[in-house]
Design a protein around this motif. Sequence first.
Motif, PDB file in Angstrom:
ATOM      1  N   GLY A 581       4.239  35.842  -9.875  1.00  0.00           N
ATOM      2  CA  GLY A 581       3.506  34.537  -9.612  1.00  0.00           C
ATOM      3  C   GLY A 581       3.975  33.769  -8.595  1.00  0.00           C
ATOM      4  N   SER A 582       3.850  32.197  -8.739  1.00  0.00           N
ATOM      5  CA  SER A 582       4.574  31.530  -7.757  1.00  0.00           C
ATOM      6  C   SER A 582       5.602  30.634  -8.477  1.00  0.00           C
ATOM      7  CB  SER A 582       3.616  30.636  -7.343  1.00  0.00           C
ATOM      8  OG  SER A 582       3.091  29.598  -8.544  1.00  0.00           O
ATOM      9  N   GLU A 583       6.477  29.933  -7.755  1.00  0.00           N
ATOM     10  CA  GLU A 583       7.411  29.148  -8.326  1.00  0.00           C
ATOM     11  C   GLU A 583       6.915  28.270  -9.388  1.00  0.00           C
ATOM     12  OE1 GLU A 583      10.896  29.179  -7.804  1.00  0.00           O
ATOM     13  OE2 GLU A 583      10.484  30.948  -6.726  1.00  0.00           O
ATOM     14  N   LYS A 584       5.784  27.696  -9.023  1.00  0.00           N
ATOM     15  CA  LYS A 584       5.257  26.576 -10.032  1.00  0.00           C
ATOM     16  C   LYS A 584       4.823  27.439 -11.332  1.00  0.00           C
ATOM     17  CE  LYS A 584       3.952  23.170  -6.588  1.00  0.00           C
ATOM     18  NZ  LYS A 584       2.660  22.674  -5.942  1.00  0.00           N
ATOM     19  N   ARG A 585       4.149  28.656 -11.170  1.00  0.00           N
ATOM     20  CA  ARG A 585       3.381  29.320 -12.438  1.00  0.00           C
ATOM     21  C   ARG A 585       3.605  30.839 -12.409  1.00  0.00           C
ATOM     22  NH1 ARG A 585       2.758  31.482 -16.610  1.00  0.00           N
ATOM     23  NH2 ARG A 585       0.857  31.073 -17.710  1.00  0.00           N
ATOM     24  N   PHE A 586       4.684  31.280 -13.327  1.00  0.00           N
ATOM     25  CA  PHE A 586       4.931  32.707 -13.148  1.00  0.00           C
ATOM     26  C   PHE A 586       5.118  33.431 -14.394  1.00  0.00           C
ATOM     27  CE2 PHE A 586       9.083  30.589 -12.172  1.00  0.00           C
ATOM     28  CZ  PHE A 586       9.636  30.838 -13.264  1.00  0.00           C
ATOM     29  N   GLU A 587       5.000  34.778 -14.568  1.00  0.00           N
ATOM     30  CA  GLU A 587       5.112  35.441 -15.645  1.00  0.00           C
ATOM     31  C   GLU A 587       6.315  36.493 -15.474  1.00  0.00           C
ATOM     32  OE1 GLU A 587       2.698  37.884 -18.905  1.00  0.00           O
ATOM     33  OE2 GLU A 587       2.147  37.965 -16.872  1.00  0.00           O
ATOM     34  N   TYR A 588       7.412  36.561 -16.443  1.00  0.00           N
ATOM     35  CA  TYR A 588       8.391  37.589 -16.581  1.00  0.00           C
ATOM     36  C   TYR A 588       7.767  38.686 -17.107  1.00  0.00           C
ATOM     37  CZ  TYR A 588      12.929  39.560 -16.233  1.00  0.00           C
ATOM     38  OH  TYR A 588      13.804  40.818 -15.970  1.00  0.00           O
ATOM     39  N   THR A 589       8.016  39.743 -16.438  1.00  0.00           N
ATOM     40  CA  THR A 589       7.271  40.968 -17.090  1.00  0.00           C
ATOM     41  C   THR A 589       8.035  42.220 -16.647  1.00  0.00           C
ATOM     42  OG1 THR A 589       5.265  42.178 -18.043  1.00  0.00           O
ATOM     43  CG2 THR A 589       5.372  41.400 -15.699  1.00  0.00           C
ATOM     44  N   VAL A 590       7.642  43.510 -17.089  1.00  0.00           N
ATOM     45  CA  VAL A 590       8.197  44.772 -16.688  1.00  0.00           C
ATOM     46  C   VAL A 590       7.213  45.644 -16.246  1.00  0.00           C
ATOM     47  CG1 VAL A 590      10.475  44.503 -17.631  1.00  0.00           C
ATOM     48  CG2 VAL A 590       8.738  45.711 -18.826  1.00  0.00           C
ATOM     49  N   ILE A 591       7.178  46.563 -15.392  1.00  0.00           N
ATOM     50  CA  ILE A 591       6.214  47.498 -15.062  1.00  0.00           C
ATOM     51  C   ILE A 591       6.823  48.723 -14.719  1.00  0.00           C
ATOM     52  CG2 ILE A 591       4.624  45.848 -14.211  1.00  0.00           C
ATOM     53  CD1 ILE A 591       5.384  46.263 -11.357  1.00  0.00           C
ATOM     54  N   GLY A 592       6.189  50.078 -14.834  1.00  0.00           N
ATOM     55  CA  GLY A 592       6.876  51.158 -14.827  1.00  0.00           C
ATOM     56  C   GLY A 592       6.374  52.274 -15.546  1.00  0.00           C
ATOM     57  N   ASP A 593       6.831  53.583 -15.330  1.00  0.00           N
ATOM     58  CA  ASP A 593       6.477  54.731 -16.385  1.00  0.00           C
ATOM     59  C   ASP A 593       6.971  54.401 -17.903  1.00  0.00           C
ATOM     60  OD1 ASP A 593       4.886  56.027 -14.452  1.00  0.00           O
ATOM     61  OD2 ASP A 593       6.586  57.282 -14.073  1.00  0.00           O
ATOM     62  N   PRO A 594       8.099  53.845 -17.998  1.00  0.00           N
ATOM     63  CA  PRO A 594       8.411  54.021 -19.389  1.00  0.00           C
ATOM     64  C   PRO A 594       7.451  52.629 -20.193  1.00  0.00           C
ATOM     65  CG  PRO A 594      10.303  53.770 -18.134  1.00  0.00           C
ATOM     66  CD  PRO A 594       9.172  53.682 -17.053  1.00  0.00           C
ATOM     67  N   VAL A 595       6.894  51.920 -19.398  1.00  0.00           N
ATOM     68  CA  VAL A 595       6.005  50.858 -20.122  1.00  0.00           C
ATOM     69  C   VAL A 595       4.720  51.687 -20.337  1.00  0.00           C
ATOM     70  CG1 VAL A 595       4.469  48.865 -19.825  1.00  0.00           C
ATOM     71  CG2 VAL A 595       6.816  48.805 -18.639  1.00  0.00           C
ATOM     72  N   ASN A 596       4.160  52.611 -19.736  1.00  0.00           N
ATOM     73  CA  ASN A 596       3.107  53.490 -20.064  1.00  0.00           C
ATOM     74  C   ASN A 596       3.332  54.317 -21.035  1.00  0.00           C
ATOM     75  OD1 ASN A 596       1.639  52.214 -18.120  1.00  0.00           O
ATOM     76  ND2 ASN A 596       2.261  53.493 -16.483  1.00  0.00           N
ATOM     77  N   LEU A 597       4.509  55.033 -20.959  1.00  0.00           N
ATOM     78  CA  LEU A 597       4.888  55.960 -22.219  1.00  0.00           C
ATOM     79  C   LEU A 597       5.048  55.237 -23.504  1.00  0.00           C
ATOM     80  CD1 LEU A 597       5.644  58.639 -22.841  1.00  0.00           C
ATOM     81  CD2 LEU A 597       7.920  58.140 -22.124  1.00  0.00           C
ATOM     82  N   ALA A 598       5.365  54.424 -23.587  1.00  0.00           N
ATOM     83  CA  ALA A 598       5.575  53.311 -24.891  1.00  0.00           C
ATOM     84  C   ALA A 598       4.260  53.161 -25.593  1.00  0.00           C
ATOM     85  CB  ALA A 598       6.339  51.945 -24.698  1.00  0.00           C
ATOM     86  N   ALA A 599       3.358  52.707 -24.448  1.00  0.00           N
ATOM     87  CA  ALA A 599       2.111  52.704 -25.152  1.00  0.00           C
ATOM     88  C   ALA A 599       1.361  53.760 -25.456  1.00  0.00           C
ATOM     89  CB  ALA A 599       1.202  51.922 -24.000  1.00  0.00           C
ATOM     90  N   ARG A 600       1.604  54.917 -24.886  1.00  0.00           N
ATOM     91  CA  ARG A 600       1.103  56.457 -25.191  1.00  0.00           C
ATOM     92  C   ARG A 600       1.867  56.715 -26.325  1.00  0.00           C
ATOM     93  NH1 ARG A 600      -0.633  60.039 -26.968  1.00  0.00           N
ATOM     94  NH2 ARG A 600      -1.149  62.260 -26.193  1.00  0.00           N
ATOM     95  N   LEU A 601       2.924  56.540 -26.769  1.00  0.00           N
ATOM     96  CA  LEU A 601       3.794  56.916 -27.725  1.00  0.00           C
ATOM     97  C   LEU A 601       3.334  56.104 -29.231  1.00  0.00           C
ATOM     98  CD1 LEU A 601       7.385  57.208 -26.707  1.00  0.00           C
ATOM     99  CD2 LEU A 601       5.925  58.915 -27.444  1.00  0.00           C
ATOM    100  N   GLU A 602       2.682  54.843 -28.795  1.00  0.00           N
ATOM    101  CA  GLU A 602       2.338  53.925 -30.152  1.00  0.00           C
ATOM    102  C   GLU A 602       0.968  54.638 -30.287  1.00  0.00           C
ATOM    103  OE1 GLU A 602      -0.393  51.661 -31.795  1.00  0.00           O
ATOM    104  OE2 GLU A 602      -0.752  51.735 -29.415  1.00  0.00           O
ATOM    105  N   SER A 603      -0.010  54.899 -29.360  1.00  0.00           N
ATOM    106  CA  SER A 603      -1.363  55.410 -29.601  1.00  0.00           C
ATOM    107  C   SER A 603      -1.107  56.734 -30.272  1.00  0.00           C
ATOM    108  CB  SER A 603      -1.808  55.494 -28.370  1.00  0.00           C
ATOM    109  OG  SER A 603      -3.222  56.356 -28.553  1.00  0.00           O
TER     110      SER A 603
END
Length: 715
Positions: A581-603
């Motif tokens: 995002g920008s300095e005035k409005r942003f979101e702190y988050t993570v991206i990458g294969d481990p994120v997709n894998l965690a979602a796959r494991l939950e499923s």
Amino acid sequence: MKNYKESIIKEINRMLEQISDAIQVDRSTFYLFNSENKVLESIVAQGFENRILSVPIGMGIVGKMFSTGLPIIENNVYANPNFEDSFDQRSGYTTCSTLCLPVYNDKNQLIGALQCLNKIQGNFTIKDQRILESFATAIALIIKGNDLYVASEKVQYNFSKLLEVFTSISSELELNALIPLIINKAAEITGADRSSFFLLDKETNELWTLFAKGLDNEVVRTRKGIVAKVAATGKPCIINDPYHHSDFDPSIDKQTGYRTTSIISVPVFDKYQQILGVVQAINKKEGVFSKDDLHILNGFASQIRIAIQNAELFDQAHSMKNYLNMLIQNLDYGIVTVDKLNRVRTVNHVFTSIFLTYNTTNVINKTVDNLISPFKELMSYGKETLQTGKKVYKNEIKVNIGNRKTLTLNISVLPMVDTKGEIIGVIHVFNDISKEKRIESNLSRYIPKHIVDEVMNKENLSLLKGNYSKCSILFSDIRNFTSLTEKFGAIQIVKLLNKYFEAMVSSIYRNKGMLDKFIGDAVMSVFGVPYAIENDAINSIHCALDMINTLEKVNHENPDLPVLNIGIGISTGKVVSGNIGSEKRFEYTVIGDPVNLAARLESATKEYELPLLICESTYQEVKHHFHCLEIDTIAVKGKQHPLKIYTVFKANTNPLYKKDQNFLDNFKSGLQAFQKGQFSLAKKLFEASQKHNPEFRPIQLFLQKCNLQLVREER
């Protein structure tokens, strides 16, 4: 007073009823500006039917608000010098609090004012103001048109359909931003050039764009084409060559000058499974639309439904929750008690810590009139409460306490009464909302304390820049949530979700995790970013087990609510983390294969009927701390080789019973035999394991696989 169409007055009256219901006030009034007489005149005033209220500009609170063009929230009108009590005296009505808001037309000209009187519970807030702002825009559309601001029948009709949706979500202040966010994200993730949300007008059977990426403010209306076919059949579709499809309507392309080469459309249903609208993405940037894109768009359709239908209920529930939390937090504020003789009796340590440069012990047993500044001024607010028993609230009081700093305080004065109901004194509650404390309090609601401490010690919030590091990702999701929403009432679901989210977030924070986001009824949390700490993977497992145990307690303690079950997936690996995002409005988050894998494991927990699944990387880091069991090997999209998956039973500080150990040993041996192709031996071992745990779903799955392989060998 000029004449208005009866339909316009009825429409405004209905809207005022919706305003009073949405904000929970006793009365609401809409005033129109009479430019000739320089007064505000009521079009409709609840409680004063067939009467016109006239307020000179600059007089009274609403007149003063109109002269400045700025909203006013006043929770104690008698403390406001602009308040005129003459009308109360004539009418016999008692005004206690008010919220006033200017109404602008589409040329940004002041045309009138909205006023709400007497909040039924609590005080007016900024959230109430924002709700009223939404209705102000609606009323401006109705009143639009030269000096009379009378809306045309077409605008009124079209808006009434929008209002049916808008009133159901009126307390969700971010809704207008939420729908574009969902639609834009749908285009981004499906790789489409444009996306849109068509809302169905059931009276005319016409679809129109509530939001369309790439069309700016242009509204597209249609009864034909692919989007109309999806709305009519309730079935999604993928068209990768639309100009050769019989249902495609090229007129919109001609209207907009845009050429459509591929389309994917998904219906959006309401809670009664009736068509609400259609989500559509067009022109895949690379390749053609696939079933994967269809699954993605279905997910966004669900988000839109949830956003539109449940936003108001969620907001009301969270508002009440925040109000109760505020009362509880007051116990940690500065407290000073004064008896009925106006003498200070007690001062707590928090009050002393607020005024470090003063010897606050010297105020005890002194009358308020004999106190030094600033205590004399601060305690003087209690005189009214001593005399009348009424609560007094003073917000954002500035107090200069010397060269050290200037404090900003919220002050509440509450009466103390004996068993006979007689006033015996007052309690002063001081809440220091100086900038640093206020920011810290707000941040603590979203991220753990150890991260808040790091942020509060930095002057620039952009310190959380992009980083590539290892962490553990936890995904949890409620099983069969859609069926729950259909089976139980909205109030029950909201109550249940509030308890569920509160319990799950508490578990995350207890185990030093960071709440990343809510995705519908799913929760995503991260362990190890932005600052890694020791044993992040171990903490994630402790968190998962704690969430499972906590949910059991929530279910047990709330027998009147539906029983919830969850699935949790945990993966460990390197991700990119940082602000988006920008300095005035942003979101702190993570991206990458481990994120997709965690979602796959939950499923995958649904297939194996297990509450928790973890990946090989996580297993390697936690295997010496927990009783784990390899479950299977699964194929994951984007991975060349199948991945081993494991489940976790409990920490190894607690030894297993012999029965449980036999179950684990037999299952492990059976899995090894199966992987070696020794299906007859594997079957015997799985059957031995099943005797100790007959409900263990993976055993049932492997027995089916063994039987299938043995049949093939016999052939």
